[in-house]
Each structure stands twice: as structure tokens, then as C-alpha cells.
Design an enzyme around this catalytic site. Structure first.
Site, PDB file in Angstrom:
ATOM      1  N   TYR A   1     -12.511 -14.404   2.916  1.00 24.46           N
ATOM      2  CA  TYR A   1     -11.600 -13.291   3.206  1.00 24.46           C
ATOM      3  C   TYR A   1     -11.232 -13.233   4.689  1.00 24.46           C
ATOM      4  O   TYR A   1     -12.106 -13.267   5.557  1.00 24.46           O
ATOM      5  CB  TYR A   1     -12.249 -11.964   2.794  1.00 24.46           C
ATOM      6  CG  TYR A   1     -11.382 -10.781   3.163  1.00 24.46           C
ATOM      7  CD1 TYR A   1     -10.324 -10.396   2.338  1.00 24.46           C
ATOM      8  CD2 TYR A   1     -11.596 -10.067   4.341  1.00 24.46           C
ATOM      9  CE1 TYR A   1      -9.504  -9.339   2.684  1.00 24.46           C
ATOM     10  CE2 TYR A   1     -10.780  -9.001   4.690  1.00 24.46           C
ATOM     11  CZ  TYR A   1      -9.734  -8.641   3.857  1.00 24.46           C
ATOM     12  OH  TYR A   1      -8.924  -7.599   4.215  1.00 24.46           O
TER      13      TYR A   1
ATOM     14  N   TYR B   1      -3.295 -12.240   3.320  1.00 20.55           N
ATOM     15  CA  TYR B   1      -2.894 -12.076   1.914  1.00 20.55           C
ATOM     16  C   TYR B   1      -1.708 -12.968   1.521  1.00 20.55           C
ATOM     17  O   TYR B   1      -1.849 -13.881   0.718  1.00 20.55           O
ATOM     18  CB  TYR B   1      -2.540 -10.607   1.639  1.00 20.55           C
ATOM     19  CG  TYR B   1      -3.676  -9.659   1.854  1.00 20.55           C
ATOM     20  CD1 TYR B   1      -4.652  -9.485   0.875  1.00 20.55           C
ATOM     21  CD2 TYR B   1      -3.798  -8.925   3.034  1.00 20.55           C
ATOM     22  CE1 TYR B   1      -5.708  -8.610   1.062  1.00 20.55           C
ATOM     23  CE2 TYR B   1      -4.859  -8.050   3.232  1.00 20.55           C
ATOM     24  CZ  TYR B   1      -5.809  -7.889   2.249  1.00 20.55           C
ATOM     25  OH  TYR B   1      -6.855  -7.034   2.432  1.00 20.55           O
TER      26      TYR B   1
ATOM     27  N   LYS C   1       0.806  -1.215   0.000  1.00 23.12           N
ATOM     28  CA  LYS C   1       0.000   0.000   0.000  1.00 23.12           C
ATOM     29  C   LYS C   1       0.845   1.274   0.000  1.00 23.12           C
ATOM     30  O   LYS C   1       0.331   2.339  -0.331  1.00 23.12           O
ATOM     31  CB  LYS C   1      -0.968  -0.005   1.179  1.00 23.12           C
ATOM     32  CG  LYS C   1      -1.947  -1.183   1.168  1.00 23.12           C
ATOM     33  CD  LYS C   1      -2.618  -1.371  -0.170  1.00 23.12           C
ATOM     34  CE  LYS C   1      -3.634  -2.495  -0.259  1.00 23.12           C
ATOM     35  NZ  LYS C   1      -3.260  -3.770   0.321  1.00 23.12           N
TER      36      LYS C   1
HETATM   37  C1  LIG Z   1      -4.004  -5.023   0.152  1.00 26.59           C
HETATM   38  C2  LIG Z   1      -3.049  -6.146   0.226  1.00 26.59           C
HETATM   39  C3  LIG Z   1      -2.933  -7.067  -0.836  1.00 26.59           C
HETATM   40  C4  LIG Z   1      -3.811  -7.018  -2.036  1.00 26.59           C
HETATM   41  O1  LIG Z   1      -3.443  -5.977  -2.904  1.00 26.59           O
HETATM   42  P1  LIG Z   1      -4.528  -5.369  -3.882  1.00 26.59           P
HETATM   43  O2  LIG Z   1      -3.790  -4.327  -4.626  1.00 26.59           O
HETATM   44  O3  LIG Z   1      -5.649  -4.831  -3.054  1.00 26.59           O
HETATM   45  O4  LIG Z   1      -5.020  -6.489  -4.750  1.00 26.59           O
HETATM   46  C5  LIG Z   1      -1.990  -8.056  -0.743  1.00 26.59           C
HETATM   47  N1  LIG Z   1      -1.203  -8.167   0.350  1.00 26.59           N
HETATM   48  C6  LIG Z   1      -1.303  -7.321   1.386  1.00 26.59           C
HETATM   49  C7  LIG Z   1      -0.416  -7.549   2.555  1.00 26.59           C
HETATM   50  C8  LIG Z   1      -2.222  -6.279   1.361  1.00 26.59           C
HETATM   51  O5  LIG Z   1      -2.304  -5.448   2.400  1.00 26.59           O
END
Ligand SMILES: *Cc1c(COP(=O)(O)O)cnc(C)c1O
Length: 348
Positions: free
Chosen positions: A273, A299, A56
Site C-alpha cells: 500500500y 490508487y 470520496k
Molecule cells: C480511496 C480511494 C480509492 C479506493 O476506493 P475504495 O472505495 O476505498 O475502495 C481509489 N482511488 C482513490 C484516489 C482513493 O482516494
């Protein structure tokens, strides 16, 4: 003009701030790779610098850039309670002298007390972010509308709000950070040799779409395998492809990415999720045990579980696992991870 210079010129049209520690390192994962018969490396976007890092930071350089240009004094966002995006938004807003208002959605059913107190929530509170709640977890349009209503109320009270929307209908500004990351990777490949395949978690799809559009714009045919963390493969493929097309239009690029370029695997998603499964816990433990590297429960743990599930198809290729960060959430899942380590299943 060189490919990377063309990308820089396209990106220069958008306001941004420079925060990311870039280029992030690429490291070999020889022990984990050997365990699965793979030539495996990792792109360390968990090391992007600010506030425990993660993907991010690259995305927010463009949102916060737009907020600074608009002279905003408060940034609003909606997401899951343990969202890394919200933690980074709060940190970036703080860094540029703005407040953050975080709208917490109920995306994970029956969350534990840890989920509501530890991990990213603890960090958000240390930054001094303001919280609001939204009672649904799968109502993107409603959540975005609630944020816009809050922004309108702040405006009437004399504040200057900037909203980071999450729905798929908005301009994919954050994906610009990953168009640039694609150029960064191509520059690193000059010394390291080219990778055949990238494996990355796919949520909002801004990371996935940015990498794909960036690589194709640079003439690279690298396969990008997205691993679903929120939606099944069919819906995520449609979403990702739409984001690619919106991104190409936003950058004035020809339509190069095709639907066939969008690969998604949802074998590590269940039960949904932010909810752990056995394959994800095994991937988190094995990566820690063999590489001393931490993945997160929401993630990157799922992305690595998905990579391992697809090992046969990846064999013989040079594979790059794109680590997108998220480790602070480990502490919000400490109860489930501890139970798994203590449990009768034995070592991973
Ligand atoms: C938000 C996030 C993702 C996913 O990325 P997107 O761009 O929203 O698809 C993957 N890994 C982490 C650790 C995240 O915070």
C-alpha cells in the site's frame, strides 16, 4: 418504475448532502488505448468538484449527511497520512460548519519528509483540520477503537462527534454513492453505448462494491475488474463480496451479486500500500504523456498499471477506466517520481 428511479427511491431513505458535480464526464482515451490495443474510455470521478475531487465526494455525501442529521460538530476519521478520504472529510466538514479530527496511521514504512508535509497533509492543514496519530498501519480494529475512544472523550467534554469507521464490520454507507454512480453510468450509456468492462482501484472496496451492486440491481452484466491497492486478490475478493452482501441487505435488495462476480487483480500491488513500483510509474507517465491526464501514485496509477497488465484479456471489449482521483498525493511522492524520470531506466 425505471431502474434508475428504483435506485433513487432506495437511496432516498438515507440522509445525505449534495456536493458532487454529477454526472462526471466520460471521455475517450484513444491514444493510450491504441498503445495497448484497447477500446478505452475514462470516467472522470477525479472531477467531482470539491477540494480536488475524487471518489470520496460521492461516499462522503452519505457520511456527512448522517453527521448533519445527528447535529454533529466534529467529524473523526482514521487513515493513511496521505489519505484522500481524510482530505475530503476535512473539506466536506468545513463546508458544513464542522471540525475534522484526522487520525494518521503509519501505513507506509519509512516515509519521506515530503510524505509528511506535502500533498494531502498540506491541504488538510490549510483547512485547519486537527491531527492525531496511530502508531500502526495494519490494525484496522485498533485504529477504529482509538477513534471511538477519542469520540467518547469529545462527547464527555460536551462536543457532538460523528465517526466515519473504516473497518469492514461497519454499515457500508459510502458505497451508496457508488450505487448511485452505477445508475449515472447506465444513464450515460444510453447516449454512448454500453461498456463491457469497468476497471477500478479497490481499497476499502466501497467503490467496487457500490458499482457492482448498483449495476446488478439495474440488470447490467458489466464486468467490474477491481485492482488491489492494499491487500492481495484473495483477501480483497472476500472483503469486497462481504461488502456487496452488506450493501444489498442495507438497501433491501435481493442477493444478486455472486462471489464469481467479484474480480480482483493484484499484479500491480507490490511492494504494498502506498508504495510505488515500476509498472505504476510507467502507467502514470504514459497516461500523462499520451492523454495529458494525471493519475495518482497510491490508487489510480496502480489501477491503470493493473489494466495494462490485463490488456490481453480486455481486448475486443469496450473498457471504462474509472478515475477515482487522488492526484494531490503526486506531490508527496515527488522525490521518487523525479528519481524515476532522472534515472538510468530512460523514458517509460
Ligand atoms: C480511496 C480511494 C480509492 C479506493 O476506493 P475504495 O472505495 O476505498 O475502495 C481509489 N482511488 C482513490 C484516489 C482513493 O482516494
Amino acid at each position: 418504475m425505471q431502474g434508475a428511479a428504483i435506485i433513487q427511491k432506495l437511496l432516498a431513505a438515507f440522509p445525505r448532502v449534495a456536493v458532487c458535480h454529477a454526472p462526471t464526464p466520460i471521455e475517450a482515451m484513444s491514444r493510450l488505448g491504441a498503445a495497448h490495443g484497447l477500446d478505452l474510455s475514462v470516467k472522470r470521478d477525479d472531477c467531482t468538484g470539491l477540494a480536488f475531487g475524487g471518489n470520496k465526494v460521492r461516499q462522503l455525501e452519505f457520511y456527512i449527511g448522517a453527521a448533519v442529521e445527528a447535529r454533529a460538530d466534529v467529524v473523526l476519521i482514521t487513515s493513511a497520512a496521505q489519505s484522500n478520504f481524510m482530505r475530503m472529510t476535512a473539506a466536506m466538514a468545513a463546508r458544513f460548519g464542522m471540525k475534522a479530527r484526522l487520525q494518521l496511521e503509519e501505513r507506509v514504512p519509512d516515509p519521506s519528509p515530503l510524505y509528511r508535509q506535502n500533498g494531502n497533509i498540506l491541504l488538510d492543514r490549510l483547512i485547519g483540520a486537527e491531527f492525531a496519530s496511530y502508531p500502526e498501519g495494519e490494525d484496522e480494529a485498533g485504529a477504529d477503537a482509538a477513534v471511538l475512544a477519542a469520540a467518547a472523550a469529545l462527547s464527555s467534554a460536551g462536543a457532538r462527534p460523528y465517526v466515519i469507521p473504516l473497518g469492514a464490520g461497519h454499515a457500508p454507507l459510502g458505497a451508496l454513492g457508488y450505487v448511485e454512480a452505477a445508475a449515472e453510468l447506465v444513464a450515460q450509456e444510453a447516449a454512448l453505448g454500453a461498456f463491457d468492462a469497468i476497471v477500478v482501484g479497490s481499497g476499502s472496496a466501497l467503490t467496487h462494491a457500490g458499482l457492482l451492486v448498483g449495476l446488478r440491481a439495474l440488470g447490467r452484466r458489466t464486468t467490474v475488474y477491481g485492482v488491489c491497492v492494499r491487500r492481495d486478490a484473495a483477501s480483497q475478493a472476500a472483503r469486497t463480496f462481504k461488502r456487496c452482501q452488506a450493501l444489498e441487505a442495507m438497501l433491501g435488495l435481493p442477493k444478486t451479486v455472486t462471489a464469481a462476480d467479484v474480480h480482483l487483480h493484484d499484479g500491480a500491488l507490490a511492494p504494498g500500500y502506498g508504495r510505488l513500483n515500476e509498472a505504476t510509474i510507467r502507467a502514470i507517465r504514459q497516461t500523462a504523456e499520451l492523454e495529458g491526464l494525471f493519475l495518482d501514485p497510491v490508487y489510480t496509477g496502480k489501477a491503470m498499471a493493473g489494466l495494462i497488465q490485463q490488456a490481453e484479456a480486455l481486448r475486443g471489449q469496450r473498457v471504462l477506466f474509472w478515475h477515482t482521483g487522488g492526484q494531490p498525493a503526486l506531490f508527496a511522492y515527488a522525490d521518487q517520481l523525479t528519481a524515476a524520470m532522472d534515472g538510468p531506466a530512460g523514458p517509460a
